[in-house]
Scaffold this motif. Structure first.
Motif, mmCIF file in Angstrom:
data_model
loop_
_atom_site.group_PDB
_atom_site.id
_atom_site.type_symbol
_atom_site.label_atom_id
_atom_site.label_comp_id
_atom_site.label_asym_id
_atom_site.label_seq_id
_atom_site.Cartn_x
_atom_site.Cartn_y
_atom_site.Cartn_z
ATOM 1 N N TYR B 35 0.841 -1.184 0.000
ATOM 2 C CA TYR B 35 0.000 0.000 0.000
ATOM 3 C C TYR B 35 0.883 1.244 0.000
ATOM 4 O O TYR B 35 1.978 1.252 0.572
ATOM 5 C CB TYR B 35 -0.895 0.035 1.247
ATOM 6 C CG TYR B 35 -2.036 -0.944 1.203
ATOM 7 C CD1 TYR B 35 -1.843 -2.284 1.511
ATOM 8 C CD2 TYR B 35 -3.318 -0.532 0.852
ATOM 9 C CE1 TYR B 35 -2.890 -3.186 1.462
ATOM 10 C CE2 TYR B 35 -4.376 -1.426 0.803
ATOM 11 C CZ TYR B 35 -4.148 -2.750 1.113
ATOM 12 O OH TYR B 35 -5.196 -3.638 1.061
ATOM 13 N N PRO B 43 -4.347 4.494 3.288
ATOM 14 C CA PRO B 43 -3.509 3.663 2.414
ATOM 15 C C PRO B 43 -4.227 3.334 1.102
ATOM 16 O O PRO B 43 -5.423 3.040 1.099
ATOM 17 C CB PRO B 43 -3.290 2.401 3.253
ATOM 18 C CG PRO B 43 -3.530 2.823 4.670
ATOM 19 C CD PRO B 43 -4.594 3.867 4.591
ATOM 20 N N PHE B 45 -4.173 0.803 -2.223
ATOM 21 C CA PHE B 45 -3.715 -0.526 -2.626
ATOM 22 C C PHE B 45 -2.873 -0.461 -3.890
ATOM 23 O O PHE B 45 -3.301 0.099 -4.901
ATOM 24 C CB PHE B 45 -4.938 -1.410 -2.841
ATOM 25 C CG PHE B 45 -4.646 -2.788 -3.337
ATOM 26 C CD1 PHE B 45 -4.880 -3.116 -4.663
ATOM 27 C CD2 PHE B 45 -4.150 -3.768 -2.500
ATOM 28 C CE1 PHE B 45 -4.640 -4.393 -5.131
ATOM 29 C CE2 PHE B 45 -3.896 -5.049 -2.951
ATOM 30 C CZ PHE B 45 -4.145 -5.370 -4.273
ATOM 31 N N GLN B 48 -1.160 -7.139 -4.708
ATOM 32 C CA GLN B 48 -1.073 -8.249 -3.765
ATOM 33 C C GLN B 48 -0.380 -9.434 -4.440
ATOM 34 O O GLN B 48 -0.632 -9.731 -5.607
ATOM 35 C CB GLN B 48 -2.460 -8.689 -3.298
ATOM 36 C CG GLN B 48 -2.422 -9.776 -2.235
ATOM 37 C CD GLN B 48 -3.797 -10.234 -1.810
ATOM 38 O OE1 GLN B 48 -4.388 -11.128 -2.401
ATOM 39 N NE2 GLN B 48 -4.323 -9.589 -0.768
ATOM 40 N N LEU B 90 3.626 0.812 2.753
ATOM 41 C CA LEU B 90 3.286 -0.176 3.769
ATOM 42 C C LEU B 90 3.155 -1.550 3.140
ATOM 43 O O LEU B 90 2.557 -1.708 2.076
ATOM 44 C CB LEU B 90 1.964 0.191 4.438
ATOM 45 C CG LEU B 90 1.960 1.483 5.257
ATOM 46 C CD1 LEU B 90 0.531 1.964 5.479
ATOM 47 C CD2 LEU B 90 2.656 1.271 6.588
ATOM 48 N N LEU B 97 -7.773 -13.512 9.058
ATOM 49 C CA LEU B 97 -8.551 -12.387 9.557
ATOM 50 C C LEU B 97 -7.684 -11.155 9.727
ATOM 51 O O LEU B 97 -6.730 -11.169 10.485
ATOM 52 C CB LEU B 97 -9.179 -12.748 10.908
ATOM 53 C CG LEU B 97 -10.031 -11.660 11.574
ATOM 54 C CD1 LEU B 97 -11.236 -11.345 10.720
ATOM 55 C CD2 LEU B 97 -10.452 -12.123 12.967
ATOM 56 N N GLY B 98 -8.019 -10.114 9.010
ATOM 57 C CA GLY B 98 -7.318 -8.857 9.176
ATOM 58 C C GLY B 98 -5.933 -8.868 8.565
ATOM 59 O O GLY B 98 -5.364 -9.910 8.259
ATOM 60 N N TYR B 99 -5.419 -7.691 8.369
ATOM 61 C CA TYR B 99 -4.092 -7.519 7.799
ATOM 62 C C TYR B 99 -3.138 -7.065 8.904
ATOM 63 O O TYR B 99 -3.489 -6.240 9.741
ATOM 64 C CB TYR B 99 -4.127 -6.434 6.711
ATOM 65 C CG TYR B 99 -4.710 -6.876 5.398
ATOM 66 C CD1 TYR B 99 -5.992 -7.379 5.308
ATOM 67 C CD2 TYR B 99 -3.959 -6.763 4.235
ATOM 68 C CE1 TYR B 99 -6.514 -7.769 4.090
ATOM 69 C CE2 TYR B 99 -4.471 -7.145 3.007
ATOM 70 C CZ TYR B 99 -5.754 -7.646 2.947
ATOM 71 O OH TYR B 99 -6.259 -8.032 1.748
ATOM 72 N N PHE B 101 0.178 -5.009 9.342
ATOM 73 C CA PHE B 101 1.020 -4.072 8.613
ATOM 74 C C PHE B 101 2.411 -3.978 9.234
ATOM 75 O O PHE B 101 2.567 -4.088 10.454
ATOM 76 C CB PHE B 101 0.403 -2.671 8.626
ATOM 77 C CG PHE B 101 -0.726 -2.489 7.657
ATOM 78 C CD1 PHE B 101 -2.017 -2.823 8.011
ATOM 79 C CD2 PHE B 101 -0.484 -1.978 6.387
ATOM 80 C CE1 PHE B 101 -3.062 -2.665 7.114
ATOM 81 C CE2 PHE B 101 -1.519 -1.804 5.482
ATOM 82 C CZ PHE B 101 -2.811 -2.153 5.848
ATOM 83 N N GLY B 102 3.386 -3.768 8.361
ATOM 84 C CA GLY B 102 4.716 -3.426 8.833
ATOM 85 C C GLY B 102 4.776 -1.953 9.171
ATOM 86 O O GLY B 102 3.805 -1.210 8.966
#
Lengths: 110, 110
Positions: B35, B43, B45, B48, B90, B97-99, B101-102
């Protein structure tokens, strides 16, 4: 493509007060996710809502998914300075991406 | 259990140059998304990766490309940098479930 709109863009809250931020979509959502990003930080996953009318609580945070699955809200009670940050809602238009709202940036007056 | 790791944390590049950003996903996660987050925005996209293939792409030009390696780590490459490419990049990994993030790479193009 699918977009989610968040209001308000900014929320200035007195410590101890409650507030609500809203997320709206023109299309029906399969699910909605909420993230929090602290100043200078990265988004952190808070919760996912899937079912129509679903309500979930995390301590002072209450998340709700609308009956039509086109809107969601985040309500924070007794705001604390630790609640400072930007809250994003995000929805998946398909299985492979998330579309984020512009966020609600929360500041707290002590 | 390590979260998502991104490198470098900060980077300054000149217009026209090329840049490579790196991401190691959370242990057990096989899907990596990239992102772009401009200042004050949510963010956006980019693309992916799953099973070393680009599975979905956002509205970004071909100057943005990526790669996923057999160990699920990923790279984002941006060619012919423009001033407008300055942003927080990012990486997010996911499994169910869910992302997650770094912390992101802050890219400044001058």
């Amino acid at each position: 493509g699918q977009q989610v709109m968040q209001i308000p863009q900014y929320q200035h809250v007195q410590e101890g007060e409650d507030f609500t931020t809203y997320c709206n979509s023109s299309t029906t959502l399969s699910n909605i996710q909420w993230y929090k990003q602290r100043p200078g930080g990265h988004p952190v996953f808070l919760i996912q809502l899937v079912k129509s009318g679903e309500v979930k609580k995390q301590k002072r945070l209450t998340f709700q998914f609308g009956e039509a699955k086109k809107n969601s809200s985040l309500h924070i009670t007794a705001t604390q300075t630790t609640d400072v940050g930007t809250y994003f809602c995000a929805a998946p238009p398909n299985d492979y991406k998330l579309s984020f709202g512009a966020g609600t940036t929360v500041t707290v007056r002590a | 259990d390590a979260g998502v790791t991104q490198s470098p944390t900060h980077l300054i590049k000149t217009r026209g140059q090329q840049v490579t950003l790196r991401c190691s996903p959370k242990s057990g996660h096989d899907t990596v998304s990239w992102y772009q987050q401009a200042l004050g925005q949510g963010p956006q996209f980019i693309f992916q990766y799953y099973e070393e293939e680009e599975r979905q792409r956002g509205n970004f030009p071909d100057r943005f490309s990526g790669h996923q390696f057999p160990n699920y780590s990923s790279e984002l490459n941006v060619n012919a940098l423009l001033l407008g490419d300055s942003a927080l990049y990012l990486c997010a990994s996911s499994f169910h479930l869910g992302y997650t993030f770094g912390s992101g790479t802050r890219l400044t193009v001058v």
